[in-house]
Motif scaffolding. Structure first.
Motif, PDB file in Angstrom:
ATOM      1  N   SER A  50       0.818  -1.220   0.000  1.00  0.00           N
ATOM      2  CA  SER A  50       0.000   0.000   0.000  1.00  0.00           C
ATOM      3  C   SER A  50       0.851   1.269   0.000  1.00  0.00           C
ATOM      4  O   SER A  50       0.335   2.355  -0.213  1.00  0.00           O
ATOM      5  N   PHE A  51       2.159   1.129   0.222  1.00  0.00           N
ATOM      6  CA  PHE A  51       3.037   2.312   0.270  1.00  0.00           C
ATOM      7  C   PHE A  51       4.262   2.188  -0.627  1.00  0.00           C
ATOM      8  O   PHE A  51       5.106   3.073  -0.668  1.00  0.00           O
ATOM      9  N   PHE A  52       4.365   1.091  -1.394  1.00  0.00           N
ATOM     10  CA  PHE A  52       5.559   0.871  -2.216  1.00  0.00           C
ATOM     11  C   PHE A  52       5.208   0.259  -3.557  1.00  0.00           C
ATOM     12  O   PHE A  52       4.463  -0.719  -3.632  1.00  0.00           O
ATOM     13  N   HIS A 133       5.281   5.843  -1.366  1.00  0.00           N
ATOM     14  CA  HIS A 133       4.227   6.857  -1.335  1.00  0.00           C
ATOM     15  C   HIS A 133       3.386   6.702  -0.075  1.00  0.00           C
ATOM     16  O   HIS A 133       3.354   5.642   0.547  1.00  0.00           O
ATOM     17  N   TRP A 134       2.730   7.775   0.252  1.00  0.00           N
ATOM     18  CA  TRP A 134       1.840   7.797   1.409  1.00  0.00           C
ATOM     19  C   TRP A 134       0.684   8.702   1.016  1.00  0.00           C
ATOM     20  O   TRP A 134       0.895   9.825   0.546  1.00  0.00           O
ATOM     21  N   ASP A 135      -0.530   8.251   1.214  1.00  0.00           N
ATOM     22  CA  ASP A 135      -1.717   8.970   0.739  1.00  0.00           C
ATOM     23  C   ASP A 135      -1.690  10.461   1.054  1.00  0.00           C
ATOM     24  O   ASP A 135      -1.937  11.282   0.178  1.00  0.00           O
ATOM     25  N   GLY A 138       1.523  11.937  -0.985  1.00  0.00           N
ATOM     26  CA  GLY A 138       1.768  11.585  -2.375  1.00  0.00           C
ATOM     27  C   GLY A 138       3.008  10.720  -2.534  1.00  0.00           C
ATOM     28  O   GLY A 138       3.443  10.065  -1.596  1.00  0.00           O
ATOM     29  N   HIS A 139       3.584  10.759  -3.732  1.00  0.00           N
ATOM     30  CA  HIS A 139       4.730   9.919  -4.058  1.00  0.00           C
ATOM     31  C   HIS A 139       6.039  10.651  -3.800  1.00  0.00           C
ATOM     32  O   HIS A 139       6.212  11.797  -4.201  1.00  0.00           O
ATOM     33  N   PHE A 140       6.957   9.955  -3.162  1.00  0.00           N
ATOM     34  CA  PHE A 140       8.333  10.422  -3.031  1.00  0.00           C
ATOM     35  C   PHE A 140       8.974  10.192  -4.403  1.00  0.00           C
ATOM     36  O   PHE A 140       8.617   9.232  -5.083  1.00  0.00           O
TER      37      PHE A 140
END
Length: 167
Positions: A50-52, A133-135, A138-140
């Motif tokens: 969910s974050f990668f 990323h984290w909601d 956004g995306h790193f």
């Protein structure tokens, strides 16, 4: 009669293990980039968690795509900076190879710098593929193993300097 030092001073040490660490970083970096280049199309992404994600991205600029759209001259500038930094780091490792944390830091930075220089020379851009990323945020910007080694090396360098100052 001159006496020989049986134990080298802390400031000296063999260059070989440190260049070996840099070579391992380069090898892991290039194998991962070749794999991603052969498996993905540019811009294609695969959700892992969910974050990668894994994503194939090309970066013609510096960190975080700085100067990405600058017409191509940046390829040569960043290649020259990477080669110059690598040469300077080898000199530092030769002089301070006995300082373990410092030498680890420089070896990681050296391997990362050369890994990205190889990309610029072969492809004209750096291959990035790690996308966190984290909601809420956004995306790193996507990055790679070479970038990771450089960041870890920079962190070790800062830690080493802080330890040195506190002595």
């Amino acid at each position: 009669m001159a006496t020989k030092k049986i134990f080298p001073s802390k400031s000296s040490g063999s260059l070989t293990p440190w260049l070996g660490i840099a070579a391992i970083v380069i090898l892991l970096d290039q194998i991962s980039k070749i794999t991603i280049n052969r498996t993905f199309q540019q811009g294609e992404e695969k959700v892992i968690t969910s974050f990668f994600n894994l994503v194939l991205a090309y970066n013609k600029g510096a960190a975080f795509s700085f100067l990405h759209d600058s017409g191509g001259w940046q390829r040569y500038l960043f290649t020259a900076i990477g080669i110059g930094a690598a040469g300077y780091i080898v000199l530092l490792l030769k002089k301070h190879g006995g300082q373990r944390m410092f030498a680890w830091a420089m070896s990681l930075i050296l391997g990362g710098a050369i890994g990205n220089v190889i990309d610029r020379l072969l492809y004209g851009h750096v291959v990035d593929f790690l996308d966190f990323h984290w909601d809420a945020f956004g995306h790193f910007p996507a990055f790679n193993i070479a970038d990771t080694a450089i960041c870890i090396g920079a962190g070790l360098f800062i830690l080493d300097e802080l330890r040195r100052v506190h002595r």
